[in-house]
Design an enzyme around this catalytic site. Structure first.
Site, mmCIF file in Angstrom:
data_model
loop_
_atom_site.group_PDB
_atom_site.id
_atom_site.type_symbol
_atom_site.label_atom_id
_atom_site.label_comp_id
_atom_site.label_asym_id
_atom_site.label_seq_id
_atom_site.Cartn_x
_atom_site.Cartn_y
_atom_site.Cartn_z
ATOM 1 N N GLU A 191 -5.268 -2.330 5.116
ATOM 2 C CA GLU A 191 -4.790 -3.056 6.289
ATOM 3 C C GLU A 191 -5.873 -3.887 6.976
ATOM 4 O OE1 GLU A 191 -2.238 0.601 5.700
ATOM 5 O OE2 GLU A 191 -4.364 0.107 5.590
ATOM 6 N N TRP A 216 -12.269 23.065 12.053
ATOM 7 C CA TRP A 216 -12.059 21.976 11.112
ATOM 8 C C TRP A 216 -13.160 21.960 10.075
ATOM 9 C CZ3 TRP A 216 -10.138 16.725 13.553
ATOM 10 C CH2 TRP A 216 -8.906 16.952 14.178
ATOM 11 N N LYS A 274 -7.883 22.630 8.301
ATOM 12 C CA LYS A 274 -7.855 23.366 9.571
ATOM 13 C C LYS A 274 -7.715 24.845 9.255
ATOM 14 C CE LYS A 274 -5.466 19.333 11.421
ATOM 15 N NZ LYS A 274 -5.277 18.675 10.116
ATOM 16 N N THR A 278 0.849 -1.178 0.000
ATOM 17 C CA THR A 278 0.000 0.000 0.000
ATOM 18 C C THR A 278 0.887 1.230 0.000
ATOM 19 O OG1 THR A 278 -1.775 1.164 1.173
ATOM 20 C CG2 THR A 278 -0.184 -0.018 2.534
#
Length: 547
Positions: free
Chosen positions: A333, A448, A443, A186
């Site tokens: 994963e 956010w 940000k 990956t």
């Protein structure tokens, strides 16, 4: 804990969860069901089993033993499916090579994996020819081609020619279910690709959990033995999300497209009456935007979308075409599936607009999946529907480490939970909602902004095909959002996009400062090797132009 353990008889059989057990089920329960080849050929599951045994014999005779690594470079083909089983069933490790990486990245992965035998399709000869002088462990190269292979070093024969004389009998022995079955790499935002491994046990449990979810729950995303399946994500990427193992266990009719384009996929859907697929949003966009797309009946086709968020505009277009489009969530994963959208009858009876919010959410956890939402200081927000945090997970099928990379593995498994790097929350309906990647949250001014939320809002504009929003450095605010739009050719202006977003400011969905500072109309949006929008590349290109 001092529990009392079961006492084993001296002759009891300790049943290992091995990939061969998946194959046996199809052999006995669906012997005559077909697996369709991209070249028009086909065979049934009994013949498929024979081919797996032949490949096992061929590899054994080429010196492949337990623990050796076999690299495979091909499109989505029936031969790849044969390798999915034969290689791990002899105790070897299948390295599914990401052919869309750069040659130097591919070389790194093959040397890092310590590939012993390479099986390569003709289309990828140039890649192997360009890097073979730097191979460190490759002993033999097997080709899938009728083309001359004189320029390939360590060439030992053609796949079909080597298979032909082999026996259809092979004694697939038992071994430890914790043995590594597959390996792939990956790519992240920095450094070399990281190796991800999965064991036999993990792959079997992942298979069974998805079957239990998609076959037993009364919902829209049905996958059963009477389904007709075609993969639309690369088989090199997390085993095509594990679906080839699942559909083989079920004895489902499978169609392998080889190298394809939009038109050929639409033709296959029509010809074979495809009922189930999976893909990233970019592939679905490609199919729906094809000039002949409206000539094909896509109703009754179930498609799970993963890899990146399902935008509102794309979900609506697909649903209006009769496609049962819904979302799954996971990572490389995590094998990869963690959640799937399961809608109630009440939700399915809603109109298109009513269904869309449910179909766009990341879904509900599969059986045996534990998910927690962690705040910035480790607070548990799992049951807080108004608070977001990092999604961390536990299941029996998570990779236990990055291959030969201890430092990255410790970060991945910090605190005994696998850290996804995604931000999200559970809503009151029990659905997981992904609000952004930690690295992609914008940000600005101490607040956010979710890039995914902005992308979904912009996608509601009729003429927007794709959209990407990234955060770029800003001296005053820290970061400001920057939007790239791919449209259908009409002259959408940046001001029209800003005006469109203003309605979400007025209803309180977003704040005024969330409207992107810059809105650019482009002909295409950069993608990763597995079809996801490549925000790293977007940021780098824009910053380079600004210098």
């Amino acid at each position: 804990m001092n529990t009392k353990l079961s006492i084993k008889s001296s002759q009891s059989y300790d049943y290992p969860l091995l990939i061969k057990k998946i194959l046996y089920n199809a052999k006995y329960n669906s012997p005559n069901q077909k697996i369709i080849h991209h070249d028009g050929g086909s065979y049934n599951y009994l013949e498929f089993y024979d081919r797996v045994a032949k490949l096992a014999n061929m590899l054994t005779n080429q010196g492949v033993g337990a623990g050796d690594v076999v690299a495979f470079l091909d499109w989505d083909t029936h031969r790849y499916l044969e390798a999915f089983f034969a290689v791990p069933m002899i105790g070897a490790i299948l390295h599914t090579v990401n052919v869309r990486l750069s040659p130097q990245q591919i070389l790194f992965t093959m040397n890092h994996a310590e590939d012993k035998v390479v099986i390569v399709s003709e289309d990828f000869f140039p890649i192997v020819e360009g890097i073979q002088d730097a191979f460190q462990t490759v002993e033999k190269v097997i080709t899938i081609s009728n083309k001359s292979s004189s320029s390939l070093k360590n060439y030992c024969g053609n796949y079909e020619s080597l298979m032909k004389p082999e026996s259809t009998q092979y004694d697939f022995l038992d071994f430890d279910e914790r043995s590594i079955a597959t390996l792939f790499y990956t790519t992240g935002t920095t450094g070399d690709p990281k190796g991800v491994t999965f064991t036999h046990r993990q792959l079997v449990l992942h298979t069974f959990s998805i079957i239990a979810t998609m076959g037993s729950i009364q919902t829209q995303n049905r996958l059963r033995s009477d389904s007709v399946y075609i993969p639309l994500t690369p088989m090199f990427h997390v085993h095509a999300w594990g679906l080839p193992y699942i559909t083989t266990f079920l004895g489902t009719k499978q169609v392998y497209p080889g190298r394809y384009d939009s038109k050929s996929i639409l033709e296959m859907i029509k010809k074979h009456k495809i009922t189930f697929s999976h893909c990233v949003p970019a592939i679905m966009n490609m199919l729906l935007q094809h000039s002949d797309s409206n000539d094909y009946d896509l109703s009754g086709w179930s498609v799970v979308i993963g890899g990146s968020a399902l935008p509102y505009g794309l979900a609506k277009k697909a649903l209006e075409r009769g496609i049962d489009i819904f979302t799954g969530y996971g990572l490389s994963e995590t094998c990869p599936v963690l959640t799937l959208t399961n809608m109630t009858n009440e939700q399915l009876n809603l109109d298109v607009e009513g269904q869309l919010p449910f179909r766009m959410r990341a879904g509900k956890p599969l059986g045996l999946v534990e998910i927690k939402i962690l705040g910035g200081n480790g607070e548990d927000f799992t049951n807080e529907t108004t608070k977001t945090g990092e999604i961390v997970v536990r299941t029996p099928w998570l990779t236990q480490s990055y291959y030969k990379n201890e430092e990255a593995s410790e970060i991945l498994w910090d605190g005994g939970w696998l850290h996804t790097g995604d931000i999200g929350y559970f809503d009151s309906d029990g659905f997981l909602n992904i609000t952004d990647r930690l690295k992609d949250v914008i940000k600005t001014g101490g607040e956010w902004i979710s890039s995914l939320e902005l992308e979904s809002m912009i996608s509601k504009m009729n003429d927007v095909i794709e959209v990407a929003v990234v955060g770029l450095p800003d001296d005053k605010w820290g970061e400001r959002p920057y939007a790239l739009l791919h449209t259908n050719g009409l002259n959408i202006t940046a001001q029209e996009v800003a005006n469109h977003l203003s309605q979400f400011v007025e209803d309180g969905t977003i704040n005024k400062w969330a409207i992107p500072e810059t809105i650019e109309i482009v002909e295409s949006i950069p993608k990763t090797s597995v079809g996801k929008i490549n925000k790293k590349e977007i940021r780098e290109k824009i910053l380079k132009l600004r210098k």
